[in-house]
Design an enzyme around this catalytic site. Sequence first.
Site, mmCIF file in Angstrom:
data_model
loop_
_atom_site.group_PDB
_atom_site.id
_atom_site.type_symbol
_atom_site.label_atom_id
_atom_site.label_comp_id
_atom_site.label_asym_id
_atom_site.label_seq_id
_atom_site.Cartn_x
_atom_site.Cartn_y
_atom_site.Cartn_z
ATOM 1 C CG ASP A 1 -21.574 -40.206 35.682
ATOM 2 O OD1 ASP A 1 -21.788 -39.463 34.701
ATOM 3 O OD2 ASP A 1 -22.401 -41.021 36.134
ATOM 4 C CB SER B 1 -33.469 -28.527 28.402
ATOM 5 O OG SER B 1 -34.484 -29.032 27.560
ATOM 6 C CE1 TYR C 1 -35.820 -31.638 30.622
ATOM 7 C CE2 TYR C 1 -34.422 -32.413 32.399
ATOM 8 C CZ TYR C 1 -34.574 -31.864 31.146
ATOM 9 O OH TYR C 1 -33.456 -31.542 30.413
ATOM 10 C CE LYS D 1 -31.634 -29.911 32.935
ATOM 11 N NZ LYS D 1 -30.207 -29.942 33.313
ATOM 12 C CE1 TYR E 1 -27.242 -30.686 27.313
ATOM 13 C CE2 TYR E 1 -26.347 -28.547 26.703
ATOM 14 C CZ TYR E 1 -26.267 -29.717 27.428
ATOM 15 O OH TYR E 1 -25.209 -29.938 28.277
ATOM 16 N NE ARG F 1 -40.224 -31.918 19.922
ATOM 17 C CZ ARG F 1 -41.513 -31.864 19.609
ATOM 18 N NH1 ARG F 1 -41.877 -31.315 18.449
ATOM 19 N NH2 ARG F 1 -42.423 -32.325 20.452
HETATM 20 C C1 WQD Z 1 -39.045 -35.974 19.517
HETATM 21 C C2 WQD Z 1 -40.214 -36.156 18.570
HETATM 22 C C3 WQD Z 1 -42.158 -37.087 19.630
HETATM 23 C C4 WQD Z 1 -40.372 -41.086 20.305
HETATM 24 C C5 WQD Z 1 -37.236 -34.256 25.019
HETATM 25 C C6 WQD Z 1 -37.247 -33.408 26.256
HETATM 26 C C7 WQD Z 1 -36.232 -32.311 26.112
HETATM 27 C C8 WQD Z 1 -34.879 -32.897 25.794
HETATM 28 C C9 WQD Z 1 -34.969 -33.717 24.509
HETATM 29 C C10 WQD Z 1 -33.683 -33.248 27.842
HETATM 30 C C11 WQD Z 1 -41.548 -35.769 19.211
HETATM 31 C C12 WQD Z 1 -41.618 -38.030 18.555
HETATM 32 C C13 WQD Z 1 -40.567 -39.759 19.949
HETATM 33 C C14 WQD Z 1 -41.117 -42.098 19.649
HETATM 34 C C15 WQD Z 1 -42.192 -40.427 18.322
HETATM 35 N N1 WQD Z 1 -34.421 -33.741 26.842
HETATM 36 N N2 WQD Z 1 -41.454 -39.437 18.969
HETATM 37 N N3 WQD Z 1 -42.005 -41.726 18.675
HETATM 38 O O1 WQD Z 1 -39.896 -34.627 23.474
HETATM 39 O O2 WQD Z 1 -38.768 -33.110 21.751
HETATM 40 O O3 WQD Z 1 -37.665 -33.481 23.937
HETATM 41 O O4 WQD Z 1 -35.944 -34.748 24.756
HETATM 42 O O5 WQD Z 1 -33.202 -32.153 27.919
HETATM 43 O O6 WQD Z 1 -36.181 -31.594 27.316
HETATM 44 O O7 WQD Z 1 -38.527 -32.809 26.380
HETATM 45 O O8 WQD Z 1 -37.764 -35.326 22.286
HETATM 46 O O9 WQD Z 1 -37.013 -37.394 21.226
HETATM 47 O O10 WQD Z 1 -38.839 -37.541 23.017
HETATM 48 O O11 WQD Z 1 -39.372 -36.600 20.755
HETATM 49 O O12 WQD Z 1 -43.022 -40.123 17.432
HETATM 50 O O13 WQD Z 1 -40.999 -43.323 19.932
HETATM 51 O O14 WQD Z 1 -40.328 -37.538 18.246
HETATM 52 O O15 WQD Z 1 -43.583 -37.059 19.610
HETATM 53 O O16 WQD Z 1 -42.350 -35.175 18.182
HETATM 54 P P1 WQD Z 1 -38.649 -34.101 22.840
HETATM 55 P P2 WQD Z 1 -38.217 -36.794 21.876
#
Ligand code: WQD
Length: 338
Positions: A33, A126, A150, A154, A178, A232
């Site tokens: 790392d 992912s 991104y 992947k 994931y 999610r």
């Molecule tokens: C989750 C939900 C947001 C922050 C991403 C990547 C994916 C993986 C996981 C790498 C959504 C909402 C978020 C905030 C909010 N990463 N949210 N306020 O976008 O599903 O996935 O991370 O592998 O590839 O795309 O995850 O945690 O960003 O968002 O309302 O301050 O939470 O709109 O609905 P996401 P996230």
Amino acid sequence: MAQSVLLTGGAGYIGSHTWVALREAGFHPVILDDFSNAAEDLPERLRAITGTAPEIWRGSVLDADQLGRIFAAHDIAAVIHFAARKAVGESVRMPLEYVQTNLGGLTTLLEAMRAAGVFRLVFSSSATVYGVPDRLPIPEDAPTGFTNPYGFTKLAGEQVLQQLAASDPRWAIGILRYFNPAGAHASGRIGEDPRDVPNNLMPFIARVAVGDLPALQVFGDDYDTPDGTGVRDYIHVEDLAEGHLRSLSALLDGGGGHVVNLGTGQGYSVLEMLAAYGRACGRVLPHVIAPRRAGDIAACYADPTRAADVLGFRARRGLEEMCVSSWRWISWRTGREG
Ligand code: WQD
């Protein structure tokens, strides 16, 4: 003699939890790392959890010489490849750096593995490779696509691996898609530890819980979901680590390659996660409704059937444990505990 397994990016969030799971399963996990997204005190915390000081090689997966030295020093049975850039928003701003690190790093690793005669690989992919899902829950044979650089790296990484395995039967490759990793190790000594502004929901909620942020910004409440906020499939990081152990064991047991979702099959909304975290930390956490975030989709959750059929894997931990473990970790890490 414990089998050696190389974890590239093994000092990161998923990597460090997988290091603990492999160590406790009797492997000798070796970390490579560059610590670009890892805390300097992580090695001591891993030793405190397991009683074993981790073997760490500091460097980049882009450094072929460094990889060669690791393969010369150990009889590596398999590699788990975590090292990659993973912030969607950043990838839109820096597409070239994402291709260089995520695809250049992968091909550099594969060349070093082939030169060393190591052909078993677990690849960190992912659910982002599903793009905008056309059905829910999402099975592995759903159409794939990408909506950002991104996600492109992947999906391209997966396709490089599929073609490599098709060209040379010595390769045995596990591709793990994931869904949304969340939570922290039950010890409260390792967890999601973003160096700068977090990207994901739970670290943001954690910042509200410790008082570093006044309120959670909810990115839109007008989606076609039960409460209007994004849904999610959150999977506990310790379940995710277990999924890597199952994939690794399948490859070591002579099983062929596999492509599996690592998710629970259960979706939760932003507001459900916020309420669960409030129960974990003992107070109502404030939020404000903000505009939708560009690129977000309404709902995304896994069909977890194939991981159960092929790997005997099922996620066991629920939303409450994700929040309780995260709160235990972040309150220790920030000194707010007690
Ligand atoms: C989750 C939900 C947001 C922050 C991403 C990547 C994916 C993986 C996981 C790498 C959504 C909402 C978020 C905030 C909010 N990463 N949210 N306020 O976008 O599903 O996935 O991370 O592998 O590839 O795309 O995850 O945690 O960003 O968002 O309302 O301050 O939470 O709109 O609905 P996401 P996230």
